[in-house]
Write a protein that holds these residues in place. Structure first.
Motif, mmCIF file in Angstrom:
data_model
loop_
_atom_site.group_PDB
_atom_site.id
_atom_site.type_symbol
_atom_site.label_atom_id
_atom_site.label_comp_id
_atom_site.label_asym_id
_atom_site.label_seq_id
_atom_site.Cartn_x
_atom_site.Cartn_y
_atom_site.Cartn_z
ATOM 1 N N ALA A 195 44.093 46.181 41.382
ATOM 2 C CA ALA A 195 44.799 44.979 41.817
ATOM 3 C C ALA A 195 44.760 44.837 43.338
ATOM 4 O O ALA A 195 44.636 43.719 43.868
ATOM 5 C CB ALA A 195 46.248 45.024 41.333
ATOM 6 N N GLN A 196 44.849 45.963 44.051
ATOM 7 C CA GLN A 196 44.750 45.909 45.515
ATOM 8 C C GLN A 196 43.370 45.438 45.953
ATOM 9 O O GLN A 196 43.234 44.659 46.912
ATOM 10 C CB GLN A 196 45.036 47.295 46.107
ATOM 11 N N ILE A 197 42.334 45.859 45.255
ATOM 12 C CA ILE A 197 40.980 45.403 45.573
ATOM 13 C C ILE A 197 40.864 43.909 45.347
ATOM 14 O O ILE A 197 40.292 43.163 46.160
ATOM 15 C CB ILE A 197 39.949 46.175 44.733
ATOM 16 N N ALA A 198 41.439 43.426 44.219
ATOM 17 C CA ALA A 198 41.411 41.987 43.946
ATOM 18 C C ALA A 198 42.154 41.209 45.029
ATOM 19 O O ALA A 198 41.721 40.119 45.444
ATOM 20 C CB ALA A 198 42.015 41.706 42.576
ATOM 21 N N ALA A 199 43.262 41.765 45.507
ATOM 22 C CA ALA A 199 44.013 41.106 46.566
ATOM 23 C C ALA A 199 43.192 41.044 47.863
ATOM 24 O O ALA A 199 43.188 40.023 48.561
ATOM 25 C CB ALA A 199 45.337 41.828 46.810
#
Length: 508
Positions: free
Chosen positions: A379-383
């Motif tokens: 999710a951090q990568i997507a953000a």
């Protein structure tokens, strides 16, 4: 998952195997989102040349038009770094220099650069080992035995190796943010210098309009006095006297608002230079002509303008910072290797610490890798991917806005130049009409209403002429701002020491 090794031959091989395996896996994973997103083209619609670069061919001799040349060889190149020098007004130059040195927004932007530079130092420090020192003393007693003392001194070192470049990416992101912050400082220079120039032009225009109104008021007062005398002598009707009084009062009603505009603009200039509102009342009290724009200069090409604009540069650096943050976040899934060591000595007395103390030493290595985080890092990568998209679109918007500002400034300048030609003709005709009307009225050939109308028309035409001439200078300032003028890297290199000294002096 943590694997420890005291560097014995038995454990050295498993650790090396884990490191080699992790490196191989990470190398395959590294060619992921960051590489793909960095390779995406921007497709920026930058034209080869400006759509509007031709000034009007004719202009009155009293107010020569500002000519624009798209060919650099057709006109001398203007120093955009200090474009205000081209106006030939020493007072304007002084005000801009004072503002750039003491305006609170500039001091704040300088402090932001210092903060960003310190954050880069923090990120860079994470690449190096850390070393801590410790010391302790203990007194203990068991039962009836004598109490005993013990003393220890030790050093602890640790180092997380940046195997995959995660920390180096964070350092790069910090450096790009620092560059963006510096560009924002330069953008503040651009905006502030233009703001001071625009207010200064507004001040000189208000003073000129006030002079015109006062001159016409004196002229109308003479007319009103002569009309009253003619009424008393039976040569004119009372209606003429009342109409003259009405015109005089209407002109007098314009003067207080013009005086207020002069005073308010003086206040604004003082605040822009970092001073109290009334600080420049005396220095700016004497009226002066509106500073005339440089007669001609060479226009930069659109691509050169974008390279000159600091706000565009800031957005470009933010794109690079977002890509570096994305790369760092992707590497958060990779194993981390930490080396640690300690050295300590212990003794029963302080004196024995340097001779005869027991020595304890250890060296360890640990390898840790995330196994399950419920999709948090994904999710951090997507953000971070979304942050890259936002940064790129902000960069694209800044490019489009820069191009629009230049084109709009060019169109407005050419429009006002054409308007000035006609306004000058109208002002000249109004002056001639007023003199002729007064002469014909004195000869009894026309009625008094024509005289009043000619006086009103004269005041309106002269006021419009003053505003039209000021509009040319205003348009040129806005054009210089749109071109990114008002800064150079050579003149804005800041160190921590002069940042601190400038911030302290500005707040004293």
């Amino acid at each position: 998952m943590v694997f420890s090794n005291t560097f014995s031959p038995f454990l050295a091989f498993p650790v090396r195997s884990l490191v080699v395996s992790a490196l191989a896996a990470a190398s395959l994973a590294a060619c992921s989102h960051t590489t793909r997103m960095a390779a995406q083209p921007q497709n920026l619609p930058v034209p080869a040349e400006w759509a509007n670069t031709t000034a009007p061919a004719t202009a009155p001799a009293a107010a020569p038009a500002t000519a624009l040349a798209s060919d650099a060889s057709a006109a001398p190149a203007l120093d955009l770094a200090q474009w205000w020098q081209g106006f030939g007004d020493a007072q304007l130059v002084t005000l801009i220099e004072q503002a750039l040195a003491a305006n609170p927004s500039i001091v704040s932007a300088q402090a932001a650069v210092q903060q960003a530079r310190a954050q880069v130092d923090v990120q860079r420090a994470g690449l190096l080992p850390s070393l801590d020192a410790s010391a302790g003393a203990r007194r203990s007693q068991q039962g009836m035995a004598d109490a005993s003392n013990s003393y220890t001194v030790g050093l602890d070192a640790s180092w997380e190796l940046d195997l995959w470049g995660r920390k180096r990416n964070l350092v790069q992101a910090g450096q790009e943010n620092l560059a963006a912050t510096q560009a924002s400082l330069y953008a503040a220079h651009v905006s502030l210098s233009a703001e001071v120039a625009l207010h200064y032009i507004q001040l000189r225009n208000a003073q000129e309009r006030l002079r015109i109104a006062q001159h016409n008021l004196a002229l109308q007062a003479q007319t009103e006095q002569m009309t009253r005398w003619r009424v008393q002598a039976g040569l004119a009707a009372s209606l003429d006297a009342e109409q003259a009084r009405q015109t005089l009062a209407q002109t007098a009603a314009q003067i207080p608002s013009l005086q207020a505009s002069v005073r308010q603009t003086q206040h604004a200039l003082a605040v822009l230079t970092g001073q109290a509102p009334a600080a420049l009342l005396e220095a700016l009290a004497q009226p002066a002509p509106v500073p005339a724009a440089p007669p001609t200069w060479a226009m930069r090409l659109p691509a050169d303008t974008l390279r000159q604009r600091p706000d565009v540069q800031a957005q470009e650096h933010r794109v690079q910072a977002a890509l570096a943050n994305l790369s760092a976040q992707e590497r958060a899934n990779f194993p981390t290797l930490r080396l640690s060591g300690s050295l300590g000595v212990g003794a029963l007395t302080l004196g024995a610490l340097s001779d005869g103390a027991s020595v304890a030493r250890s060296i360890a290595a640990s390898l840790a890798a995330p196994i399950f985080d419920a999709g948090a890092n994904r999710a951090q990568i997507a953000a971070q991917q979304a942050a890259v998209v936002q940064a790129r679109q902000a960069y694209r918007s800044s490019v489009l806005a820069a191009l629009q500002e230049v084109e709009d400034a060019l169109v407005q300048l050419q429009s006002d130049q054409q308007r000035l030609v006609h306004v000058q003709v109208a002002a000249e005709a109004a002056g001639n009409a007023q003199r002729l009307a007064q002469q014909r009225y004195d000869s009894g050939l026309i009625d008094f209403r024509t005289v009043l109308e000619s006086q009103r028309s004269l005041l309106s035409s002269q006021d419009s002429l003053a505003s039209a001439q000021a509009a040319i200078s205003t348009d040129v300032v806005k054009l210089f701002k749109a071109l990114g003028g008002g800064w150079t890297k050579e003149n804005n290199q800041l160190t921590d020491e002069n940042l601190v000294s400038q911030a302290v002096s500005a707040t004293e």
